[in-house]
Design a protein around this motif. Sequence first.
Motif, PDB file in Angstrom:
ATOM      1  N   ILE A 117       0.822  -1.204   0.000  1.00 31.04           N
ATOM      2  CA  ILE A 117       0.000   0.000   0.000  1.00 31.04           C
ATOM      3  C   ILE A 117       0.862   1.262   0.000  1.00 31.04           C
ATOM      4  CG2 ILE A 117      -1.860   1.216   1.198  1.00 31.04           C
ATOM      5  CD1 ILE A 117      -2.584  -1.529  -0.019  1.00 31.04           C
ATOM      6  N   ALA A 118       2.025   1.203   0.624  1.00 32.19           N
ATOM      7  CA  ALA A 118       2.983   2.313   0.604  1.00 32.19           C
ATOM      8  C   ALA A 118       4.379   1.714   0.503  1.00 32.19           C
ATOM      9  CB  ALA A 118       2.845   3.178   1.850  1.00 32.19           C
ATOM     10  N   GLN A 119       5.089   2.052  -0.572  1.00 30.67           N
ATOM     11  CA  GLN A 119       6.403   1.468  -0.851  1.00 30.67           C
ATOM     12  C   GLN A 119       7.495   2.216  -0.091  1.00 30.67           C
ATOM     13  OE1 GLN A 119       7.212  -1.250  -3.164  1.00 30.67           O
ATOM     14  NE2 GLN A 119       9.032  -1.073  -1.879  1.00 30.67           N
ATOM     15  N   GLY A 120       8.361   1.472   0.578  1.00 32.39           N
ATOM     16  CA  GLY A 120       9.476   2.074   1.297  1.00 32.39           C
ATOM     17  C   GLY A 120      10.485   2.692   0.345  1.00 32.39           C
ATOM     18  N   GLY A 121      11.180   3.723   0.814  1.00 29.51           N
ATOM     19  CA  GLY A 121      12.174   4.396  -0.014  1.00 29.51           C
ATOM     20  C   GLY A 121      13.439   3.564  -0.193  1.00 29.51           C
ATOM     21  N   GLU A 122      14.157   3.827  -1.279  1.00 29.35           N
ATOM     22  CA  GLU A 122      15.412   3.126  -1.554  1.00 29.35           C
ATOM     23  C   GLU A 122      16.556   3.806  -0.796  1.00 29.35           C
ATOM     24  OE1 GLU A 122      15.865   0.370  -3.256  1.00 29.35           O
ATOM     25  OE2 GLU A 122      13.708   0.219  -3.659  1.00 29.35           O
ATOM     26  N   GLY A 123      17.524   2.995  -0.386  1.00 26.76           N
ATOM     27  CA  GLY A 123      18.686   3.547   0.301  1.00 26.76           C
ATOM     28  C   GLY A 123      19.584   4.326  -0.654  1.00 26.76           C
ATOM     29  N   GLY A 124      20.242   5.356  -0.124  1.00 30.09           N
ATOM     30  CA  GLY A 124      21.169   6.136  -0.941  1.00 30.09           C
ATOM     31  C   GLY A 124      22.480   5.394  -1.165  1.00 30.09           C
ATOM     32  N   ARG A 125      23.261   5.860  -2.118  1.00 27.98           N
ATOM     33  CA  ARG A 125      24.530   5.217  -2.445  1.00 27.98           C
ATOM     34  C   ARG A 125      25.676   5.932  -1.729  1.00 27.98           C
ATOM     35  NH1 ARG A 125      25.180   5.019  -8.694  1.00 27.98           N
ATOM     36  NH2 ARG A 125      26.678   3.358  -8.215  1.00 27.98           N
ATOM     37  N   GLY A 126      26.579   5.130  -1.164  1.00 26.70           N
ATOM     38  CA  GLY A 126      27.744   5.679  -0.484  1.00 26.70           C
ATOM     39  C   GLY A 126      28.821   6.080  -1.481  1.00 26.70           C
ATOM     40  N   ASN A 127      29.831   6.793  -0.973  1.00 30.59           N
ATOM     41  CA  ASN A 127      30.855   7.298  -1.904  1.00 30.59           C
ATOM     42  C   ASN A 127      31.759   6.218  -2.458  1.00 30.59           C
ATOM     43  OD1 ASN A 127      32.321   6.881   0.492  1.00 30.59           O
ATOM     44  ND2 ASN A 127      33.701   8.617   0.107  1.00 30.59           N
ATOM     45  N   MET A 128      31.695   4.990  -1.915  1.00 30.46           N
ATOM     46  CA  MET A 128      32.475   3.894  -2.477  1.00 30.46           C
ATOM     47  C   MET A 128      32.085   3.615  -3.929  1.00 30.46           C
ATOM     48  SD  MET A 128      30.612   0.677  -0.516  1.00 30.46           S
ATOM     49  CE  MET A 128      31.180  -0.587  -1.632  1.00 30.46           C
ATOM     50  N   HIS A 129      30.862   4.021  -4.323  1.00 24.13           N
ATOM     51  CA  HIS A 129      30.380   3.754  -5.685  1.00 24.13           C
ATOM     52  C   HIS A 129      30.772   4.855  -6.672  1.00 24.13           C
ATOM     53  CE1 HIS A 129      27.984   0.282  -4.520  1.00 24.13           C
ATOM     54  NE2 HIS A 129      27.554   0.980  -3.477  1.00 24.13           N
ATOM     55  N   PHE A 130      31.338   5.931  -6.167  1.00 25.20           N
ATOM     56  CA  PHE A 130      31.624   7.061  -7.044  1.00 25.20           C
ATOM     57  C   PHE A 130      33.115   7.209  -7.369  1.00 25.20           C
ATOM     58  CE2 PHE A 130      27.581   7.969  -5.055  1.00 25.20           C
ATOM     59  CZ  PHE A 130      26.816   8.387  -6.127  1.00 25.20           C
ATOM     60  N   ALA A 131      33.921   6.249  -6.949  1.00 24.79           N
ATOM     61  CA  ALA A 131      35.356   6.297  -7.259  1.00 24.79           C
ATOM     62  C   ALA A 131      35.593   5.920  -8.715  1.00 24.79           C
ATOM     63  CB  ALA A 131      36.112   5.348  -6.339  1.00 24.79           C
ATOM     64  N   SER A 132      36.574   6.573  -9.308  1.00 27.37           N
ATOM     65  CA  SER A 132      36.941   6.268 -10.690  1.00 27.37           C
ATOM     66  C   SER A 132      38.427   6.564 -10.861  1.00 27.37           C
ATOM     67  CB  SER A 132      36.109   7.114 -11.660  1.00 27.37           C
ATOM     68  OG  SER A 132      36.463   8.482 -11.559  1.00 27.37           O
ATOM     69  N   SER A 133      38.935   6.302 -12.039  1.00 27.85           N
ATOM     70  CA  SER A 133      40.363   6.538 -12.283  1.00 27.85           C
ATOM     71  C   SER A 133      40.713   8.015 -12.206  1.00 27.85           C
ATOM     72  CB  SER A 133      40.748   5.985 -13.663  1.00 27.85           C
ATOM     73  OG  SER A 133      39.972   6.618 -14.682  1.00 27.85           O
ATOM     74  N   THR A 134      39.743   8.856 -12.403  1.00 28.27           N
ATOM     75  CA  THR A 134      40.001  10.302 -12.347  1.00 28.27           C
ATOM     76  C   THR A 134      39.473  10.938 -11.069  1.00 28.27           C
ATOM     77  OG1 THR A 134      37.967  10.750 -13.565  1.00 28.27           O
ATOM     78  CG2 THR A 134      39.993  10.499 -14.859  1.00 28.27           C
ATOM     79  N   ARG A 135      38.690  10.174 -10.310  1.00 27.29           N
ATOM     80  CA  ARG A 135      38.130  10.702  -9.064  1.00 27.29           C
ATOM     81  C   ARG A 135      38.377   9.653  -7.988  1.00 27.29           C
ATOM     82  NH1 ARG A 135      32.149  12.788  -9.520  1.00 27.29           N
ATOM     83  NH2 ARG A 135      31.787  10.553  -9.865  1.00 27.29           N
ATOM     84  N   ARG A 136      39.557   9.782  -7.361  1.00 29.86           N
ATOM     85  CA  ARG A 136      39.984   8.751  -6.433  1.00 29.86           C
ATOM     86  C   ARG A 136      39.430   8.942  -5.019  1.00 29.86           C
ATOM     87  NH1 ARG A 136      44.638   5.860  -8.366  1.00 29.86           N
ATOM     88  NH2 ARG A 136      45.150   6.550 -10.474  1.00 29.86           N
ATOM     89  N   SER A 137      39.086  10.149  -4.667  1.00 24.67           N
ATOM     90  CA  SER A 137      38.586  10.422  -3.316  1.00 24.67           C
ATOM     91  C   SER A 137      37.285  11.219  -3.385  1.00 24.67           C
ATOM     92  CB  SER A 137      39.636  11.201  -2.511  1.00 24.67           C
ATOM     93  OG  SER A 137      40.837  10.462  -2.415  1.00 24.67           O
ATOM     94  N   PRO A 138      36.253  10.604  -3.942  1.00 21.83           N
ATOM     95  CA  PRO A 138      34.998  11.350  -4.090  1.00 21.83           C
ATOM     96  C   PRO A 138      34.341  11.643  -2.743  1.00 21.83           C
ATOM     97  CG  PRO A 138      34.643   9.042  -4.589  1.00 21.83           C
ATOM     98  CD  PRO A 138      36.124   9.213  -4.410  1.00 21.83           C
ATOM     99  N   ARG A 139      33.868  12.848  -2.584  1.00 25.21           N
ATOM    100  CA  ARG A 139      33.092  13.208  -1.397  1.00 25.21           C
ATOM    101  C   ARG A 139      31.627  13.379  -1.815  1.00 25.21           C
ATOM    102  NH1 ARG A 139      35.896  14.468   3.084  1.00 25.21           N
ATOM    103  NH2 ARG A 139      38.181  14.539   2.870  1.00 25.21           N
TER     104      ARG A 139
END
Length: 339
Positions: A117-139
Amino acid sequence: MRFIDEARVFVHAGKGGDGAIAFLREKYRPFGGPAGGNGGRGGSVIFQVDEGLSTLLDFKYQPRLIAKDGEGGRGKEQYGHGADDIVVRVPPGTIVFDEESGKTLADLVMPGDTAVIAQGGEGGRGNMHFASSTRRSPRIATPGTAGEQRWIRMELRLVAEAGLVGIPNAGKSTLLTALSAARPKIAAYPFTTLAPNIGRVSISNDESFTLADIPGLIEGAHKGLGLGIRFLRHIMRTRLIVYVLDAADDPASAFKTVHTEIAAFDPMLAERLAIVALNKIDLLDAPEVTKIARKLRKLTGLEVFPISADKSEKLAPLVAAIARMLHTMDQPAHVATEL
């Protein structure tokens, strides 16, 4: 227990937990790395049918159903815990509407049926998912999404295979008592039955059907007079309508009144498979009963079964006819094919 067939409830699902911003600091890894975990899912509000329930009374005392929020993400790549769902038990025949839009959210009929009847919200993504070769320490982290919230309107429509309808004091409750283990209130004044009652009628050890006693209908019921629309809608769940008419009190007029009110409420209901139980024949002579039954068959076009619910007389042919008609409805239609 009071019979309550309407309720208004606020439902609020939990918010998803926020993703975390964190960095790993370990020996031999002087620069560390992003290690913020995801947030947990918010709890949902779920309705589930419980065949042991027969009223919405609980919702009168608990008009707010609020699920918990999900836990936020943590460091060291740890995810937050998801919140538990709220599983709410409802009786068979519960329909749930969104109050603002009027949209039907769920129609819960069979035991075990469930609906979110009411869908729970999805969890947010932590900064571990935003690292890349050009962004090593994403905040960077994303917040959890909000859970659904809404006001809902609930209606209970009893689920029965056959329903007894008629004007007040026609003997519907007496007939239900004579045919089943149900024990509705019975008295010699109108509107004794203030709530639908349901019982199971046994045909044999292996076969039975459910029978509902719908409170008496009067002229103008479709406009809310008497017990009105509140109980007319319960007829919508029945597969077969049994018109219970008092043989000693102008049964033809009573049939016209009830049939007209049903048709005014929902024209499709007036076309539903039906049968007539001509009650209280113990108050008349046999020739008079035969004359009235013949007249009713001509007027209604339906099978008419003279009975005495009070004396439990001639009930077997009526029960057999109801069972036969329900059985016929269960049979697949035969489609003729050309050779």
